[in-house]
Motif scaffolding. Sequence first.
Motif, PDB file in Angstrom:
ATOM      1  N   ARG A   1      31.757  34.002  97.982  1.00 46.85           N
ATOM      2  CA  ARG A   1      30.106  32.684  98.000  1.00 46.85           C
ATOM      3  C   ARG A   1      30.161  32.149  97.010  1.00 46.85           C
ATOM      4  NH1 ARG A   1      26.619  37.244  99.666  1.00 46.85           N
ATOM      5  NH2 ARG A   1      25.294  37.203  97.966  1.00 46.85           N
ATOM      6  N   LEU A   2      30.207  32.868  95.698  1.00 47.44           N
ATOM      7  CA  LEU A   2      30.151  31.965  94.181  1.00 47.44           C
ATOM      8  C   LEU A   2      31.489  31.356  94.735  1.00 47.44           C
ATOM      9  CD1 LEU A   2      27.897  34.216  92.070  1.00 47.44           C
ATOM     10  CD2 LEU A   2      27.106  32.024  93.356  1.00 47.44           C
ATOM     11  N   GLY A   3      32.661  31.681  94.119  1.00 51.48           N
ATOM     12  CA  GLY A   3      33.673  31.322  94.770  1.00 51.48           C
ATOM     13  C   GLY A   3      33.870  30.066  95.552  1.00 51.48           C
ATOM     14  N   ILE A   4      33.593  30.238  96.482  1.00 50.19           N
ATOM     15  CA  ILE A   4      33.904  28.808  97.129  1.00 50.19           C
ATOM     16  C   ILE A   4      33.128  27.373  97.093  1.00 50.19           C
ATOM     17  CG2 ILE A   4      33.665  28.563  99.333  1.00 50.19           C
ATOM     18  CD1 ILE A   4      34.837  31.129 100.525  1.00 50.19           C
ATOM     19  N   ALA A   5      31.322  28.083  96.432  1.00 54.29           N
ATOM     20  CA  ALA A   5      30.629  26.990  96.735  1.00 54.29           C
ATOM     21  C   ALA A   5      31.177  26.269  95.280  1.00 54.29           C
ATOM     22  CB  ALA A   5      29.133  27.698  96.305  1.00 54.29           C
ATOM     23  N   GLY A   6      31.416  26.966  94.054  1.00 56.06           N
ATOM     24  CA  GLY A   6      32.749  26.819  93.210  1.00 56.06           C
ATOM     25  C   GLY A   6      33.341  25.734  93.065  1.00 56.06           C
ATOM     26  N   ALA A   7      34.115  26.298  94.196  1.00 60.74           N
ATOM     27  CA  ALA A   7      35.440  25.613  94.613  1.00 60.74           C
ATOM     28  C   ALA A   7      35.208  24.098  95.041  1.00 60.74           C
ATOM     29  CB  ALA A   7      37.124  26.601  94.868  1.00 60.74           C
ATOM     30  N   ALA A   8      34.234  24.143  96.186  1.00 64.38           N
ATOM     31  CA  ALA A   8      33.421  23.279  96.779  1.00 64.38           C
ATOM     32  C   ALA A   8      33.189  21.890  95.607  1.00 64.38           C
ATOM     33  CB  ALA A   8      33.151  23.289  97.557  1.00 64.38           C
ATOM     34  N   VAL A   9      32.041  22.405  94.603  1.00 65.15           N
ATOM     35  CA  VAL A   9      31.689  21.230  93.809  1.00 65.15           C
ATOM     36  C   VAL A   9      32.784  20.838  92.445  1.00 65.15           C
ATOM     37  CG1 VAL A   9      30.153  21.195  91.620  1.00 65.15           C
ATOM     38  CG2 VAL A   9      29.866  22.502  94.224  1.00 65.15           C
ATOM     39  N   LEU A  10      33.919  21.695  92.025  1.00 73.36           N
ATOM     40  CA  LEU A  10      35.063  21.539  91.761  1.00 73.36           C
ATOM     41  C   LEU A  10      35.823  20.151  92.263  1.00 73.36           C
ATOM     42  CD1 LEU A  10      36.071  24.249  89.421  1.00 73.36           C
ATOM     43  CD2 LEU A  10      34.885  22.521  88.354  1.00 73.36           C
ATOM     44  N   ALA A  11      36.211  20.882  93.277  1.00 74.03           N
ATOM     45  CA  ALA A  11      37.049  20.408  93.853  1.00 74.03           C
ATOM     46  C   ALA A  11      36.512  18.437  94.653  1.00 74.03           C
ATOM     47  CB  ALA A  11      37.545  20.298  95.833  1.00 74.03           C
ATOM     48  N   GLY A  12      35.428  17.834  94.708  1.00 70.23           N
ATOM     49  CA  GLY A  12      34.892  17.482  94.968  1.00 70.23           C
ATOM     50  C   GLY A  12      34.940  16.010  93.547  1.00 70.23           C
ATOM     51  N   ALA A  13      34.795  16.916  92.937  1.00 68.26           N
ATOM     52  CA  ALA A  13      34.861  16.470  91.832  1.00 68.26           C
ATOM     53  C   ALA A  13      36.085  15.675  91.194  1.00 68.26           C
ATOM     54  CB  ALA A  13      33.689  17.135  90.473  1.00 68.26           C
ATOM     55  N   PHE A  14      37.079  16.487  90.958  1.00 66.52           N
ATOM     56  CA  PHE A  14      37.834  16.147  91.105  1.00 66.52           C
ATOM     57  C   PHE A  14      39.163  15.026  91.541  1.00 66.52           C
ATOM     58  CE2 PHE A  14      39.412  20.875  89.162  1.00 66.52           C
ATOM     59  CZ  PHE A  14      38.382  20.321  87.861  1.00 66.52           C
ATOM     60  N   GLY A  15      38.134  15.335  92.882  1.00 64.62           N
ATOM     61  CA  GLY A  15      38.836  14.019  94.263  1.00 64.62           C
ATOM     62  C   GLY A  15      38.451  13.152  93.933  1.00 64.62           C
ATOM     63  N   VAL A  16      37.248  12.802  93.337  1.00 68.32           N
ATOM     64  CA  VAL A  16      36.868  11.042  93.065  1.00 68.32           C
ATOM     65  C   VAL A  16      37.348  11.210  91.930  1.00 68.32           C
ATOM     66  CG1 VAL A  16      34.631  10.168  91.767  1.00 68.32           C
ATOM     67  CG2 VAL A  16      34.289  11.313  94.060  1.00 68.32           C
ATOM     68  N   ALA A  17      37.774  11.851  90.790  1.00 70.10           N
ATOM     69  CA  ALA A  17      38.537  11.628  89.564  1.00 70.10           C
ATOM     70  C   ALA A  17      39.896  10.965  90.015  1.00 70.10           C
ATOM     71  CB  ALA A  17      38.984  13.084  88.832  1.00 70.10           C
ATOM     72  N   TYR A  18      40.803  11.965  90.398  1.00 64.21           N
ATOM     73  CA  TYR A  18      41.528  11.195  91.288  1.00 64.21           C
ATOM     74  C   TYR A  18      41.830   9.662  92.012  1.00 64.21           C
ATOM     75  CZ  TYR A  18      41.466  13.751  95.530  1.00 64.21           C
ATOM     76  OH  TYR A  18      41.728  15.067  97.235  1.00 64.21           O
ATOM     77  N   SER A  19      40.852   9.553  93.225  1.00 67.12           N
ATOM     78  CA  SER A  19      40.666   8.246  93.632  1.00 67.12           C
ATOM     79  C   SER A  19      40.230   7.341  93.372  1.00 67.12           C
ATOM     80  CB  SER A  19      39.425   8.757  94.569  1.00 67.12           C
ATOM     81  OG  SER A  19      39.616  10.002  95.567  1.00 67.12           O
ATOM     82  N   LEU A  20      39.562   7.328  92.078  1.00 62.97           N
ATOM     83  CA  LEU A  20      39.190   6.777  90.820  1.00 62.97           C
ATOM     84  C   LEU A  20      40.739   6.231  89.904  1.00 62.97           C
ATOM     85  CD1 LEU A  20      37.090   4.833  89.857  1.00 62.97           C
ATOM     86  CD2 LEU A  20      36.237   6.717  88.271  1.00 62.97           C
ATOM     87  N   ARG A  21      41.364   7.106  89.701  1.00 61.13           N
ATOM     88  CA  ARG A  21      42.853   7.022  88.884  1.00 61.13           C
ATOM     89  C   ARG A  21      43.566   6.130  89.381  1.00 61.13           C
ATOM     90  NH1 ARG A  21      47.377  10.199  86.074  1.00 61.13           N
ATOM     91  NH2 ARG A  21      48.314   8.793  85.113  1.00 61.13           N
ATOM     92  N   PHE A  22      43.898   6.210  91.391  1.00 69.65           N
ATOM     93  CA  PHE A  22      43.995   5.066  91.659  1.00 69.65           C
ATOM     94  C   PHE A  22      43.648   3.857  92.310  1.00 69.65           C
ATOM     95  CE2 PHE A  22      44.620   3.822  96.296  1.00 69.65           C
ATOM     96  CZ  PHE A  22      46.493   3.491  96.206  1.00 69.65           C
ATOM     97  N   VAL A  23      42.346   4.458  92.013  1.00 65.91           N
ATOM     98  CA  VAL A  23      41.734   2.516  92.173  1.00 65.91           C
ATOM     99  C   VAL A  23      42.651   1.544  90.473  1.00 65.91           C
ATOM    100  CG1 VAL A  23      40.386   1.205  93.012  1.00 65.91           C
ATOM    101  CG2 VAL A  23      40.448   3.232  94.136  1.00 65.91           C
ATOM    102  N   HIS A  24      41.655   2.502  89.429  1.00 67.33           N
ATOM    103  CA  HIS A  24      41.804   1.944  88.425  1.00 67.33           C
ATOM    104  C   HIS A  24      42.834   1.679  87.999  1.00 67.33           C
ATOM    105  CE1 HIS A  24      41.342   2.017  84.576  1.00 67.33           C
ATOM    106  NE2 HIS A  24      40.077   0.852  84.338  1.00 67.33           N
ATOM    107  N   ASP A  25      43.976   2.142  87.812  1.00 59.86           N
ATOM    108  CA  ASP A  25      45.154   1.763  87.624  1.00 59.86           C
ATOM    109  C   ASP A  25      45.882   1.375  87.952  1.00 59.86           C
ATOM    110  OD1 ASP A  25      43.512   3.849  85.696  1.00 59.86           O
ATOM    111  OD2 ASP A  25      45.611   4.807  85.248  1.00 59.86           O
ATOM    112  N   THR A  26      45.676   1.214  89.614  1.00 59.76           N
ATOM    113  CA  THR A  26      46.780   0.268  90.209  1.00 59.76           C
ATOM    114  C   THR A  26      46.315  -1.706  90.332  1.00 59.76           C
ATOM    115  OG1 THR A  26      47.260   2.333  91.050  1.00 59.76           O
ATOM    116  CG2 THR A  26      47.489   0.277  92.063  1.00 59.76           C
TER     117      THR A  26
END
Length: 920
Positions: free
Chosen positions: A407-432
């Motif tokens: 339960r804790l692992g999946i919830a933690g993975a969800a939060v981490l992946a949400g943050a990482f997803g925003v980060a790489y989306s932002l990098r694509f938009v900003h750097d391009t």
Amino acid sequence: MLEALLAIPFVLALAIGLLPRERRRTAAWLAGLAPAASLVLLALLTPAVMSGEGVRSLTEWVPTLGLALSLRLDGLAWMFAGLVLAIGGLIVLYARYYLSEEDSMPRFFSYLLLFMGSMLGLVVAGNLILMAVFWELTSVSSFLLIGFWNHRSDAREGARMALAITGTGGLALLGGVILLGRIAGSYELDVVLAAGPQILASPWYPAALGLVLLAVFTKSAQFPFQFWLPHAMAAPTPVSAYLHSATMVKAGVFLLARLHPALAGSDLFFYVVSGIGAITLVVGSWHAIFQHDVKGLLAYSTISHLGLITLLFGLSTPMAVVAGLFHIINHATFKASLFMAAGIIDHETGTRDMRRLGGLFKLMPYTGALAIIASLAMAGVPLLNGFLSKEMFFTEALEVEGHQFMRLGIAGAAVLAGAFGVAYSLRFVHDTFFGKGPARVEKTPHEPPRWMRIPVEVLVVVCLAVGIVPALTIAPVLHAAATGVLGEDVPAYSLAIWHGLNVPLMMSLFGLAAGIALYFGIRKLIDLYGISYDSLGRRVFEWKFERATGWAAKLTATLENGSLQRYLGLMVLSALVMGATPFLAGSLAPGASQPMPPLGWLVWAIGVAATLATVVLHRRRLLALVVMGAVGLAVSLAFVLLSAPDLALTQLLVEMVTIALMLLALNYLPEESPVERSRLRRWRDALVALAAGGGTAALVYAVITRPLETVSSEILVRSLPEGGGSNVVNVILVDFRGFDTLGEITVFGIAGLVVHALLRRARLLPERVIGGEPDPLLIPNLVARLLLPLALAVSLYLFLRGHNLPGGGFIAGLVLAVPMLLQYVLSGTDYVEQRLGFDYPRVIGLGLGVALLTGLGSWLLGYPYMTSHTDYVAVPLLGKLPMASAMAFDTGVYLVVAAGTLLMLGMMGSVRAPTLRRRG
């Protein structure tokens, strides 16, 4: 109608593949026709799917083995078919303007439609074996697409890697579906899906699950097999947008959804699938942040989103399945639009490296706006479709039942992946699109052609529409797909954009804030552009590949050292082992013997004497060959004694052609064989020869002394009423065992083509060239030419009567080949090919095509493949004559045997003198 839906892409792929390279516009129009026509058929089938009934079609092939062309269109298959066709149509339009003049558009679209048809076959297959076949077809066709730019080493490497990984998964899937079919008692999908409790209780369940999951994880790029997907980005961008957003990589999660009722529900399924999905989700999103290639970033983000979908299916709750299906749709739309936007950037700037881009928004504002909206959907920003399915994912991650660690692992993975997803989306938009740049680009950036941007616009509008009014746009599609997986157990859910201030919303907002902070924090703390990344999986794969090829090279060098003696010895020893197996197992014991007439003893004595004479005279090659012909004649006479005139005639003709072939071969060999100097080798060869001869004799004796009441009695009874012929041997060849004959003539045709390929440029050694013109043999030459029409008439006579009397396509083909061979020997190759010669490779292809189409004819009429039909046709003056459809198949046999034989014999007799080159 399902058969037509499936056939359209394959038929048009063949038509486009036959177009010349310069017919680019025609190829594009035909390629666009395939998804358009198939979508029309799919729309006609939609009412039946939405009513919950579905559409099914069954065409039996080999019912006793459970093999059939079984097609099944339920809500899940309908949703995936819609994605494959709709996005495929947009990709065709996009590729029309993406491909350069140097690219072969007919070849590209032919590969693309081949893949489209393979994906359609996978999603509508109603039989597990058929599903495995189409699964492998997607691997093969994706290999062709990824390696389309075969002049580039990275494309070849990416295609090879993708085929090796996904092809291995395909073999695992075949093993898995065979186990599932054995457990359920049928390979039909309806039966297997209904046998879920039976499968879970089976001791073979872990093995079946492991094999199926191996196929899922390799195809959908799950950890630890995710490394192949970034290297597949060497493909043209239309391929990446199609295969790696909506189709190929979705095949794995489709299989998870398809077999969910049969495989889900165990702790093993939950821990393995959700665990691998969670790891892939986090690993993929983290690596995406540090990619410099736009398509590389999108590839790792695809890996992450596929992990999210896999995790949801692993949770196995009805609501998690709904969320997984919803994200499949959403991911396909925003990721396909992003890949096409990346292709536009590459097309108009000449690079995908974000370190050289930047500031493109002011130069390409329309493309920039579309890409930014799709990136926000990928990041899960509200009012876009990605936000809805991500919020559903967060909700399911909080409701995991089971071990506290999970339960804790999946919830933690969800939060981490949400943050990482925003980060790489932002990098694509900003750097391009923002910041400084562009720098060191090969072209002056500008907007693409109008029609090239339309597919991106359509998909971005879908992202907005689903995100704003989901209940009016996507709800019916999602409900149909969920019903296809869960049946009547579809839970109640809401697709509203506002569910109040709750924990999943807080997780989404936290992910947005954390992702923004993470991206700008990384840029401030480290040199993001200076990071280089080399995949560990790629290094391991290349190391294993090099080791495997090294072992293969050593084994080849050991076995294939140029010694014909070694090749023949290994072949004979292998045959000895295989032949001895039934004797050692006790399953082939001789029966009661029968008295042999005096004439039989005479034939036997001739055969034995000729065999011994061949051994004594083996060094004098020509004489040994003549004596060896007596052995073949004795075998023919033995068939006559056993009342097998078809076999006797076939053996006699084969002996004539073989002797002629050996005579031609002897022309290139010394007159005498060298003396074997080693006594040890002579004894070794003698022992092998005795074992082979004795084993063959024992096998023949065991067969001819078996009881006569075998399956042959049944065939004798069924030959005339079911096969329409009284010649049982021919009926067996072209009807009862017609599929075996199709394989045999295919091998025969390939052998002829191989001989042609090997000898067409062969040249004699200078010392083997006989000078001067050959002596003309006028009388034999004249007689051979006069007899040729008679031989042709005899050949046709034997062919036409073969279904009821000794003859048939094989015998008739050999009868035609023998007088043609005389023409080659007496008149020379040039004379024959100028006056009588045919394009033998084309005739072989024509014969195989006729045989194949004959089998397909029965299939199209609703009968199993190669089912024959017999009827009586009224002919004026002749009355009613029996006509069998098997005669068309026999025509193919006739053409292949005649052309293959003449091709091999003609090539053996046409090796020319070496060409002398002048030194300048």
